[in-house]
Design a protein around this motif. Structure first.
Motif, mmCIF file in Angstrom:
data_model
loop_
_atom_site.group_PDB
_atom_site.id
_atom_site.type_symbol
_atom_site.label_atom_id
_atom_site.label_comp_id
_atom_site.label_asym_id
_atom_site.label_seq_id
_atom_site.Cartn_x
_atom_site.Cartn_y
_atom_site.Cartn_z
ATOM 1 N N PHE A 1 6.056 -73.405 -11.626
ATOM 2 C CA PHE A 1 5.308 -72.156 -11.743
ATOM 3 C C PHE A 1 4.273 -72.046 -10.619
ATOM 4 C CE2 PHE A 1 1.686 -69.652 -13.116
ATOM 5 C CZ PHE A 1 2.297 -68.471 -13.486
ATOM 6 N N VAL A 2 3.516 -73.109 -10.398
ATOM 7 C CA VAL A 2 2.489 -73.080 -9.358
ATOM 8 C C VAL A 2 3.136 -72.919 -7.985
ATOM 9 C CG1 VAL A 2 0.658 -74.398 -8.230
ATOM 10 C CG2 VAL A 2 0.850 -74.407 -10.727
ATOM 11 N N GLU A 3 4.269 -73.596 -7.758
ATOM 12 C CA GLU A 3 4.988 -73.458 -6.492
ATOM 13 C C GLU A 3 5.396 -72.009 -6.251
ATOM 14 O OE1 GLU A 3 7.276 -74.463 -2.981
ATOM 15 O OE2 GLU A 3 5.677 -75.509 -4.060
ATOM 16 N N SER A 4 5.906 -71.350 -7.293
ATOM 17 C CA SER A 4 6.350 -69.962 -7.137
ATOM 18 C C SER A 4 5.172 -69.042 -6.854
ATOM 19 C CB SER A 4 7.100 -69.497 -8.392
ATOM 20 O OG SER A 4 6.227 -69.315 -9.500
ATOM 21 N N ALA A 5 4.029 -69.298 -7.491
ATOM 22 C CA ALA A 5 2.844 -68.468 -7.262
ATOM 23 C C ALA A 5 2.305 -68.670 -5.847
ATOM 24 C CB ALA A 5 1.772 -68.796 -8.293
ATOM 25 N N LEU A 6 2.270 -69.916 -5.384
ATOM 26 C CA LEU A 6 1.802 -70.187 -4.021
ATOM 27 C C LEU A 6 2.748 -69.555 -2.992
ATOM 28 C CD1 LEU A 6 0.732 -73.933 -4.288
ATOM 29 C CD2 LEU A 6 -0.783 -71.971 -3.928
ATOM 30 N N ALA A 7 4.051 -69.655 -3.244
ATOM 31 C CA ALA A 7 5.022 -69.071 -2.314
ATOM 32 C C ALA A 7 4.823 -67.569 -2.193
ATOM 33 C CB ALA A 7 6.445 -69.389 -2.777
ATOM 34 N N ASP A 8 4.549 -66.911 -3.316
ATOM 35 C CA ASP A 8 4.357 -65.468 -3.284
ATOM 36 C C ASP A 8 3.092 -65.108 -2.512
ATOM 37 O OD1 ASP A 8 5.254 -62.842 -4.069
ATOM 38 O OD2 ASP A 8 3.544 -62.784 -5.422
ATOM 39 N N LEU A 9 2.006 -65.840 -2.750
ATOM 40 C CA LEU A 9 0.765 -65.561 -2.033
ATOM 41 C C LEU A 9 0.913 -65.824 -0.536
ATOM 42 C CD1 LEU A 9 -1.825 -67.035 -4.570
ATOM 43 C CD2 LEU A 9 -1.481 -64.616 -4.013
ATOM 44 N N SER B 1 3.671 -65.481 1.075
ATOM 45 C CA SER B 1 4.586 -64.482 1.632
ATOM 46 C C SER B 1 3.861 -63.212 2.054
ATOM 47 C CB SER B 1 5.675 -64.140 0.613
ATOM 48 O OG SER B 1 5.161 -63.339 -0.444
ATOM 49 N N ILE B 2 2.655 -62.982 1.497
ATOM 50 C CA ILE B 2 1.910 -61.773 1.881
ATOM 51 C C ILE B 2 0.988 -62.028 3.068
ATOM 52 C CG2 ILE B 2 2.031 -60.922 -0.477
ATOM 53 C CD1 ILE B 2 -0.932 -61.599 -0.807
ATOM 54 N N ILE C 1 -10.542 -59.346 -7.527
ATOM 55 C CA ILE C 1 -9.777 -60.411 -6.856
ATOM 56 C C ILE C 1 -8.795 -59.823 -5.862
ATOM 57 C CG2 ILE C 1 -8.048 -62.208 -7.237
ATOM 58 C CD1 ILE C 1 -9.487 -62.820 -9.900
ATOM 59 N N VAL C 2 -8.077 -58.784 -6.267
ATOM 60 C CA VAL C 2 -7.120 -58.144 -5.353
ATOM 61 C C VAL C 2 -7.851 -57.578 -4.143
ATOM 62 C CG1 VAL C 2 -5.602 -56.139 -5.099
ATOM 63 C CG2 VAL C 2 -5.335 -57.667 -7.063
ATOM 64 N N GLY C 3 -9.006 -56.950 -4.373
ATOM 65 C CA GLY C 3 -9.784 -56.435 -3.247
ATOM 66 C C GLY C 3 -10.194 -57.548 -2.300
ATOM 67 N N GLY C 4 -10.542 -58.704 -2.841
ATOM 68 C CA GLY C 4 -10.892 -59.843 -2.005
ATOM 69 C C GLY C 4 -9.714 -60.339 -1.191
ATOM 70 N N ILE C 5 -8.534 -60.366 -1.800
ATOM 71 C CA ILE C 5 -7.335 -60.782 -1.071
ATOM 72 C C ILE C 5 -7.051 -59.806 0.068
ATOM 73 C CG2 ILE C 5 -4.852 -61.187 -1.227
ATOM 74 C CD1 ILE C 5 -5.295 -61.957 -4.178
ATOM 75 N N GLU C 6 -7.175 -58.531 -0.215
ATOM 76 C CA GLU C 6 -6.951 -57.520 0.836
ATOM 77 C C GLU C 6 -7.922 -57.734 1.994
ATOM 78 O OE1 GLU C 6 -5.257 -53.825 -1.918
ATOM 79 O OE2 GLU C 6 -7.413 -54.022 -1.542
ATOM 80 N N ARG C 7 -9.170 -58.072 1.695
ATOM 81 C CA ARG C 7 -10.143 -58.333 2.758
ATOM 82 C C ARG C 7 -9.747 -59.563 3.567
ATOM 83 N NH1 ARG C 7 -14.151 -61.731 3.298
ATOM 84 N NH2 ARG C 7 -14.135 -62.353 1.104
#
Length: 216
Positions: free
Chosen positions: A117-125, A127-128, A200-206
């Motif tokens: 699960f953690v691997e899949s979440a890290l991979a997605d983050l 990928s962006i 959190i999403v706003g922080g990621i966008e920044r």
């Protein structure tokens, strides 16, 4: 005395399921080998044929909980929606097992399902456009925020009273305004959770914008 039929029907899966059921019913402090053995109708020592130790038992329980969450798989929706969706699922699973929240918090990645699960979440983050260190920090922020809010909502410290129930609010006008809202309800916790995810999403966008600027 352990009975023959009970012994033959034991398996690691059954032991772990019984352990999670015990935590759900009676709390994490009730999870002992002796108490679990009684729930299964066997001697406590019989359990060591299926779990190596108390720590292995807890890791297995946590793995069952993570098994209730789908892996993070990129889809057609914007990544922002994906963050919200999977965080919502994580929170829903934790709310279904509130007594296990403190077992989940801080457990090492030593089981296949938890690591997957953690691997899949890290991979997605990643990928962006996040580097591995930043992706790890972001995932930690999401997990910590979710665990903390669920712990507050379901634990002994939950906000079931308002300041006006225990304080003279004449000296605290802003608290008085807040007290007028009443005690926290599930709907208000939902709104607080979504607001936190928006931050959190706003922080990621920044972070992504800053990374693009550095690359020129």
């Amino acid at each position: 005395m352990t009975t023959g039929p009970a012994r033959t029907t034991l398996s690691r899966e059954r032991v772990l399921r019984a352990a999670l059921d015990l935590v759900d019913r009676e709390g994490a402090d009730a999870l002992t080998m002796r108490r679990l053995g009684r729930a299964l109708g066997v001697e406590a020592m019989s359990l060591y044929g299926y779990v190596r130790s108390k720590d292995d038992l807890i890791n297995g329980v946590v793995e069952l909980i993570f098994g209730e969450m789908p892996l993070v798989v990129p889809g057609p929706e914007p990544w922002q929606e994906r963050v919200h969706r999977h965080a919502d699922i994580y929170r829903s699973v934790l709310l279904a097992h509130p007594n296990a929240v403190r077992l989940v918090a801080g457990r090492p990645l030593v089981t296949e399902r938890t690591a997957a699960f953690v691997e899949s979440a890290l991979a997605d983050l990643r990928s962006i456009g996040l580097d591995v260190e930043t992706a790890d920090r972001v995932l930690g922020v999401i997990a910590g925020f979710t665990l903390g809010l669920v712990s507050e909502q379901t634990g002994a410290g939950r906000r079931t009273t308002s300041p006006g129930d225990v304080l003279d609010l004449q000296r605290f006008p802003h608290l008085a305004d807040m007290a007028a809202l009443g005690a926290m309800t599930p709907d208000r916790y939902d709104a607080e959770f979504e607001l936190g995810l928006d931050f959190i999403v706003g922080g990621i966008e920044r972070l992504l914008a800053e990374a693009r600027t550095r690359r020129g």
